[in-house]
Design an enzyme around this catalytic site. Sequence first.
Site, short mmCIF file in Angstrom:
data_model
loop_
_atom_site.label_atom_id
_atom_site.label_comp_id
_atom_site.label_asym_id
_atom_site.label_seq_id
_atom_site.Cartn_x
_atom_site.Cartn_y
_atom_site.Cartn_z
N GLU A 1 9.35 0.64 -1.64
CA GLU A 1 9.24 2.09 -1.44
C GLU A 1 9.02 2.42 0.04
O GLU A 1 9.53 3.41 0.54
CB GLU A 1 8.12 2.67 -2.31
CG GLU A 1 8.51 2.70 -3.79
CD GLU A 1 7.43 3.23 -4.70
OE1 GLU A 1 6.69 4.15 -4.30
OE2 GLU A 1 7.32 2.71 -5.83
N LYS B 1 3.70 8.52 -4.41
CA LYS B 1 3.64 8.76 -2.97
C LYS B 1 4.54 9.87 -2.44
O LYS B 1 4.17 10.60 -1.54
CB LYS B 1 3.96 7.46 -2.23
CG LYS B 1 2.86 6.42 -2.47
CD LYS B 1 2.72 5.43 -1.38
CE LYS B 1 3.65 4.29 -1.51
NZ LYS B 1 3.20 3.11 -0.76
N HIS C 1 11.57 4.53 3.45
CA HIS C 1 11.22 5.55 4.47
C HIS C 1 11.77 5.20 5.85
O HIS C 1 11.65 6.00 6.79
CB HIS C 1 9.69 5.66 4.60
CG HIS C 1 9.04 6.31 3.42
ND1 HIS C 1 8.96 7.67 3.26
CD2 HIS C 1 8.43 5.78 2.33
CE1 HIS C 1 8.32 7.95 2.13
NE2 HIS C 1 7.99 6.82 1.55
P1 NAD Z 1 4.62 -4.20 -8.16
O1 NAD Z 1 6.05 -4.31 -7.81
O2 NAD Z 1 3.69 -5.27 -7.66
O3 NAD Z 1 4.45 -4.15 -9.76
C1 NAD Z 1 5.13 -3.26 -10.55
C2 NAD Z 1 4.78 -3.55 -12.02
O4 NAD Z 1 5.43 -2.54 -12.83
C3 NAD Z 1 5.28 -4.90 -12.53
O5 NAD Z 1 4.28 -5.47 -13.35
C4 NAD Z 1 6.49 -4.55 -13.39
O6 NAD Z 1 6.68 -5.46 -14.46
C5 NAD Z 1 6.06 -3.19 -13.93
N1 NAD Z 1 7.20 -2.38 -14.38
C6 NAD Z 1 8.34 -2.10 -13.72
N2 NAD Z 1 9.16 -1.35 -14.49
C7 NAD Z 1 8.49 -1.17 -15.67
C8 NAD Z 1 8.82 -0.51 -16.88
N3 NAD Z 1 9.98 0.13 -17.04
N4 NAD Z 1 7.91 -0.54 -17.88
C9 NAD Z 1 6.73 -1.17 -17.74
N5 NAD Z 1 6.37 -1.81 -16.63
C10 NAD Z 1 7.25 -1.81 -15.59
O7 NAD Z 1 4.11 -2.75 -7.75
P2 NAD Z 1 2.92 -2.37 -6.75
O8 NAD Z 1 3.26 -2.86 -5.38
O9 NAD Z 1 1.62 -2.76 -7.38
O10 NAD Z 1 3.03 -0.77 -6.67
C11 NAD Z 1 2.84 0.10 -7.77
C12 NAD Z 1 2.94 1.55 -7.31
O11 NAD Z 1 1.79 1.93 -6.54
C13 NAD Z 1 4.13 1.87 -6.43
O12 NAD Z 1 4.79 3.01 -6.93
C14 NAD Z 1 3.54 2.18 -5.08
O13 NAD Z 1 4.23 3.13 -4.34
C15 NAD Z 1 2.19 2.74 -5.48
N6 NAD Z 1 1.23 2.67 -4.36
C16 NAD Z 1 0.57 3.81 -4.02
C17 NAD Z 1 -0.33 3.80 -2.95
C18 NAD Z 1 -1.08 5.04 -2.58
O14 NAD Z 1 -1.91 4.97 -1.68
N7 NAD Z 1 -0.84 6.19 -3.18
C19 NAD Z 1 -0.53 2.63 -2.22
C20 NAD Z 1 0.14 1.48 -2.61
C21 NAD Z 1 1.03 1.52 -3.69
#
Ligand code: NAD
Length: 334
Positions: free
Chosen positions: A197, A127, A201
């Site tokens: 995240e 993002k 902001h």
């Molecule tokens: P979450 O917190 O629900 O899950 C994160 C996952 O990553 C967990 O399964 C955790 O075990 C794993 N993880 C963490 N560190 C790790 C490592 N070192 N090795 C392997 N796995 C690891 O996350 P989420 O809410 O699903 O968000 C994921 C990403 O998606 C975020 O970066 C968020 O900003 C991004 N996102 C982007 C948009 C967009 O529109 N561009 C929208 C929503 C979320």
Amino acid sequence: MNTQPHPLPLRVGVLGFGGLGQAAAKLLSSKQEMILVAAADQKGYAYSREGLNTQSCITTYQNQGTVGYLEQVGTLSNNSIQDLITTSQPVDGYFLALPNLPNDFIPSVAKQFIQAGWRGVLVDAIKRTSAVEQLLAMKDELQAAGITYMTGCGATPGLLTAAAALAAQSYAEIHKVEITFGVGIANWEAYRATVREDIGHIPGYTVETARAMTDPEVEALLDKTNGVLTLANMEHADDVMLEIAGICSRDRVTVGGVVDTRNPQKPLSTNVKITGRTFEGKISTHTFTLGDETSMAANVCGPAFGYLKAGQELHNRGISGLFTAAEIMPKFVK
Ligand code: NAD
């Protein structure tokens, strides 16, 4: 250079198995052109050449904390991404559904792929502008490594940035791109990284302070706002992506939104407004509004795999390097 198109279905891995990772796995289970062969979380990974069972992955993750406990296909590891890459099991492309905490985490994962000599397609839904800039700086390295990396391919950046790039075609000059998102989730624990995240902001917070917050601290903050986060003038990579796509300078792009962490209904309709001047001198605004019934997961994971398919087509033609969602059309995955 391998110019042979890879036969479908594409073998896909999902890194990160939280809110978006699990949604990505569910989405893939209805596709014929892609098959989920690998999943990794912080404590382990799973791989199956024939395809992972989505429901078993989700149940195991939710009950035991990692897909590493899956019988036969799971492996426990505190270094799951590295271990999964170095198993050398064939995976055509990965969706990085990982937290970008700290702000260089996803770029550091991209470096791991380069160092391992892995070739294929990587897609992220990263993002922040500063995070995409780190990846932009790796463009030549990615190209030399034979990796086709698609960045900023979620909803915003992603779907809405691409919509802005398309809408820009009506204009001779783009004056303003205004992205406003509404997200409704039933509970914040389902998307911990996304919520942390977003907190980063809020004025007075940074990526680092948000990352360091304990779960009770996040809950205490959300209690104060009735579970609602209101965000304005966010550092979102839609700006740099539209700038490098040659559409407008980054200062003409704004991103803000409202996230309700206690109600799956969207607090407002997600939209992007593109204002510009036509070649005849008329000033106008195009608006692209997402349906309120579409979830954040649908609007992130759908585009992510659409870009993975587009990335695979580039890769098959011997094209590697770094591409953003504003430069390439996503392909529809059947
Ligand atoms: P979450 O917190 O629900 O899950 C994160 C996952 O990553 C967990 O399964 C955790 O075990 C794993 N993880 C963490 N560190 C790790 C490592 N070192 N090795 C392997 N796995 C690891 O996350 P989420 O809410 O699903 O968000 C994921 C990403 O998606 C975020 O970066 C968020 O900003 C991004 N996102 C982007 C948009 C967009 O529109 N561009 C929208 C929503 C979320």
